[in-house]
Scaffold this motif. Sequence first.
Motif, PDB file in Angstrom:
ATOM      1  N   HIS A  66      45.069  47.156  43.753  1.00 42.05           N
ATOM      2  CA  HIS A  66      43.976  47.108  42.694  1.00 42.05           C
ATOM      3  C   HIS A  66      42.828  47.837  43.145  1.00 42.05           C
ATOM      4  N   SER A 192      42.560  44.059  37.013  1.00 36.72           N
ATOM      5  CA  SER A 192      44.055  44.381  36.809  1.00 36.72           C
ATOM      6  C   SER A 192      44.786  45.288  37.882  1.00 36.72           C
ATOM      7  N   THR A 196      48.840  49.166  36.274  1.00 35.81           N
ATOM      8  CA  THR A 196      48.858  48.761  34.866  1.00 35.81           C
ATOM      9  C   THR A 196      48.182  50.018  34.141  1.00 35.81           C
ATOM     10  N   GLY A 199      51.117  52.385  33.770  1.00 37.89           N
ATOM     11  CA  GLY A 199      52.222  52.166  32.981  1.00 37.89           C
ATOM     12  C   GLY A 199      51.419  52.337  31.567  1.00 37.89           C
ATOM     13  N   MET A 200      50.365  51.854  31.252  1.00 35.31           N
ATOM     14  CA  MET A 200      49.804  52.011  30.078  1.00 35.31           C
ATOM     15  C   MET A 200      49.862  53.368  29.453  1.00 35.31           C
TER      16      MET A 200
END
Length: 386
Positions: A66, A192, A196, A199-200
């Motif tokens: 993170h 998050s 993430t 991936g987005m």
Amino acid sequence: MSDSLERPDLHKSVVPKEADLLSFKMTGRPLPLDDVASEFRLMRDCLKKPLTEEVAIRICEKSGSHLVKLVSPRVDGAHAVLRFDDPDANRKSSILPSVNAPDIPFCKVVYRPLEVIGHSSVSVVDHILNSEDHSGAVLDAFSEVFGEDVLAAMRHALLSEFKSPLKLGAGEFPIIFIPRPGGGDVQITPVSPALTFTGMRELGKRRYQKRDPEGPKINRGKWVDLAVSSKPQNISGAIGGPRVRFLATMPAAMRQGEAELFRFVNGGGFPRWRDEEVSVWVLRYADMQEADATYNNIDTRAALDRTADRLIRDASEFIRDTLEDAKHFAERQEMREQGVPAPPGVAQILIRRHWGKNYDRARKALTSPHFEDRLRKSRSAGEAQT
């Protein structure tokens, strides 16, 4: 067959570009396991400065699962990285670096997925965190080129207990209070996982791409993106491209009739005829058949014919109207250019409803010789009109 054709290392004859050697992504350079050391040498030659023990410690200590800077750029560098492992998993979580720009080339060495033939493509960092059957050979090749001290420093920084950040930057962090089991509240700040964002980005490439007019529909939602930063490498060199916020608006839930049309034009069952009067008239028709067997005369026969003809006429109208609605629905939804499926017959339309204990009576009436005869006459009349 020559050795050059047997082994996929033809890239050796051409001096590779720096972008093919230093990268956070796979570069399309498959390597035999005994050539990994040669690949590390090519990577080392691209560096402007040597990868030392001090540099190795610095880039590993600033890597985590993170990255707090993704929430606020004002976070202090010493408190910008978190590491969490899934307690139910037998592997350590993937991590990404969050380093200053001069250290990014070094990160592209240890975070580049090495495409070793016959094995999964993972980086030096991954080999240290989650050892595989060929990890020993890859790490030996790394230490041969960059030094045993550098590998030892990386192992220590990645595998030792990680120090958690002790403070957060002010401003952008959401604050949520949840109740403690024993009373009082706990203040939490959600962050998050770094993956993430990568991936987005990959998801966004598919969601925002232009649709091929002859291809399938890409998505059923409306996606809107807004760039909020053009320099994500200030946070992590592994997160390329501008950072964006996105808004996804999903279609409203379909009503029952729309949902049944959607299923039908996609190959599902034909929509049900939900007029409650249909059940009443089918059972009345069954009663009239039973009465006609005992009191058969011209009047009872005419009434029986009229009732059957009414059921057939109304069911046929429902089928025609539904097919027309389905064609318009398919056009609006850009679905099934080859046309809608064929509908069921009149008897199937009439019987597809809840009957309870009356199912056998209804089925007997709708499969009777009289009903079949009226169906044939109805079809013949329709063909004559055509």
